[in-house]
Design a protein around this motif. Structure first.
Motif, PDB file in Angstrom:
ATOM      1  N   ILE A 154       0.923  -1.149  -0.073  1.00 58.25           N
ATOM      2  CA  ILE A 154      -0.090  -0.021   0.117  1.00 58.25           C
ATOM      3  C   ILE A 154       0.861   1.234  -0.041  1.00 58.25           C
ATOM      4  O   ILE A 154       2.073   1.142   0.717  1.00 58.25           O
ATOM      5  CB  ILE A 154      -0.969   0.135   1.238  1.00 58.25           C
ATOM      6  N   VAL A 184      -6.393  -7.080  -0.204  1.00 55.37           N
ATOM      7  CA  VAL A 184      -6.788  -5.689  -0.624  1.00 55.37           C
ATOM      8  C   VAL A 184      -8.341  -5.584  -0.184  1.00 55.37           C
ATOM      9  O   VAL A 184      -8.672  -4.384   0.336  1.00 55.37           O
ATOM     10  CB  VAL A 184      -6.919  -5.678  -2.280  1.00 55.37           C
ATOM     11  N   ALA A 187      -8.150  -4.469   3.148  1.00 55.37           N
ATOM     12  CA  ALA A 187      -7.695  -3.095   3.572  1.00 55.37           C
ATOM     13  C   ALA A 187      -8.765  -1.904   3.228  1.00 55.37           C
ATOM     14  O   ALA A 187      -8.788  -0.825   3.773  1.00 55.37           O
ATOM     15  CB  ALA A 187      -6.530  -2.778   2.406  1.00 55.37           C
ATOM     16  N   LEU A 204      -3.103  -0.072  -3.760  1.00 55.02           N
ATOM     17  CA  LEU A 204      -3.004  -1.255  -3.312  1.00 55.02           C
ATOM     18  C   LEU A 204      -2.801  -2.448  -4.103  1.00 55.02           C
ATOM     19  O   LEU A 204      -3.376  -2.568  -5.143  1.00 55.02           O
ATOM     20  CB  LEU A 204      -4.373  -1.517  -2.340  1.00 55.02           C
ATOM     21  N   ASP A 206      -2.177  -7.091  -3.500  1.00 60.01           N
ATOM     22  CA  ASP A 206      -1.735  -8.368  -2.651  1.00 60.01           C
ATOM     23  C   ASP A 206      -1.257  -9.421  -3.400  1.00 60.01           C
ATOM     24  O   ASP A 206      -1.259  -9.516  -4.729  1.00 60.01           O
ATOM     25  CB  ASP A 206      -3.061  -8.479  -1.719  1.00 60.01           C
TER      26      ASP A 206
END
Length: 344
Positions: A154, A184, A187, A204, A206
């Protein structure tokens, strides 16, 4: 006066202990450094501690422990340390520039600002009560960008502070995500819960191949996704958010277009990293006097679990096998060195 190269250096700290002890170690390391005076000048003398504790207790309680340790390490009252470094109810700061490329393979990001308001710290942390992470610190407990042990990356991208309100700064939001989220989607859920102080983008990605840009303002949070990749810079791209952009975003638009063109070239992470960090790149800026010069480049491979890190015009890239670091294998480096252009 002419421009010349000035030495630029940051410290690397590796800490594996409780959040309180991490704060204590950071406080001792930073006790006599200039950045403490900088944030004392930029922040309020006090904040609403009841509001601060209510939010942090529910969103990321380990950061309270870290701030308490920081208080002891700096030998400053806890209430003062919370006002200076929590990222809660921080006065409006100057604009920051940031550019990111994210797809299912990797995450690459530049940070542009002034070295005068820069922690100069790369932190690799493995707290007992939070996820392990690596990232550049901002206001000590916050992060410009980073990745955690689950492979979630991030970074923040300033948009506007005209709608500024009492709330949590973007860099503290980044840290909360790194400490507590594994994907993600997690988040995104957390970023929807955080009361944001200003308008920011968050890029972002992942390890599951998911990526997104989260566009936040004090009043709403919108998600931007794309089937191929994400270009994230310093303006909102969702139609419902465009009215919140600054009046002049030409530079941000040019950077976004350049990053979009990179996608068609099918570059490796190392090649994209060079496109961001090379001093001849359209993404490399040296306007430090106007708070817009490159300070660092950060990249993470979701497939290989490898970090590539450098600071402005650094001699060598730092490559970290982050999976190995999480397993307990510390890196040997303790500093990164580079150069910035300054008036001499």
């Amino acid at each position: 006066m002419v421009k010349g190269l000035s030495n630029f250096e940051i410290d690397i700290l590796q800490l594996r202990t409780t959040s309180y002890e991490i704060g204590l170690s950071l406080g001792k390391h930073l006790k006599d450094k200039r950045i403490i005076d900088v944030f004392n000048t930029l922040t309020k003398p006090e904040i609403n501690m009841n509001h601060f504790h209510y939010l942090f207790s529910s969103l990321s309680p380990s950061l309270i422990d870290e701030l308490q340790g920081l208080s002891e390490g700096l030998q400053l009252p806890y209430e003062k340390v919370a006002a200076m470094f929590s990222g809660y109810d921080v006065p409006k700061l100057s604009n920051m520039g940031c550019s990111a490329f994210v797809d299912h393979r990797y995450y690459v990001r530049n940070y542009d600002f002034s070295p005068d308001i820069y922690d100069g710290l790369l932190l690799l942390l493995d707290p007992k009560s939070a996820l392990a992470s690596c990232g550049y610190s901002l206001q000590i407990i916050g992060r410009h960008d980073g990745v955690n042990e689950t492979g979630l990356a991030i970074g923040l991208h300033f948009v506007n502070n005209q709608e500024y309100q009492e709330g949590i700064a973007a860099w503290t939001s980044v840290r909360m995500v790194l400490d507590t989220c594994k994907s993600v989607e997690e988040a995104i859920d957390l970023l929807k819960d955080i009361p944001h102080a200003a308008c920011y983008n968050f890029s972002l990605g992942d390890s599951k191949g998911n990526y997104a840009a989260v566009e936040v303002s004090p009043e709403k949070v919108l998600i931007r996704k794309d089937p191929s990749f994400i270009s994230c810079v310093n303006h909102f791209q969702n139609t419902d958010m465009e009215k919140k952009n600054r009046a002049h975003i030409e530079g941000s638009l040019k950077r976004s277009e350049y990053i979009r063109n990179l996608k068609s070239q099918s570059l490796s992470m190392e090649e994209t990293f060079r496109k961001f960090s090379d001093k001849h790149s359209p993404l490399f800026f040296t306007n430090y006097d106007n708070l817009f010069g490159i300070l660092h480049t950060f990249a993470y491979s979701f497939e290989e679990k490898i970090l590539i890190i450098n600071i402005a015009q650094g001699n060598n890239n730092l490559i970290i096998n982050f999976e190995e670091w999480v397993r307990g294998n510390n890196i040997k480096e303790s500093k990164l060195t580079g150069h910035i252009e300054a008036l001499v």
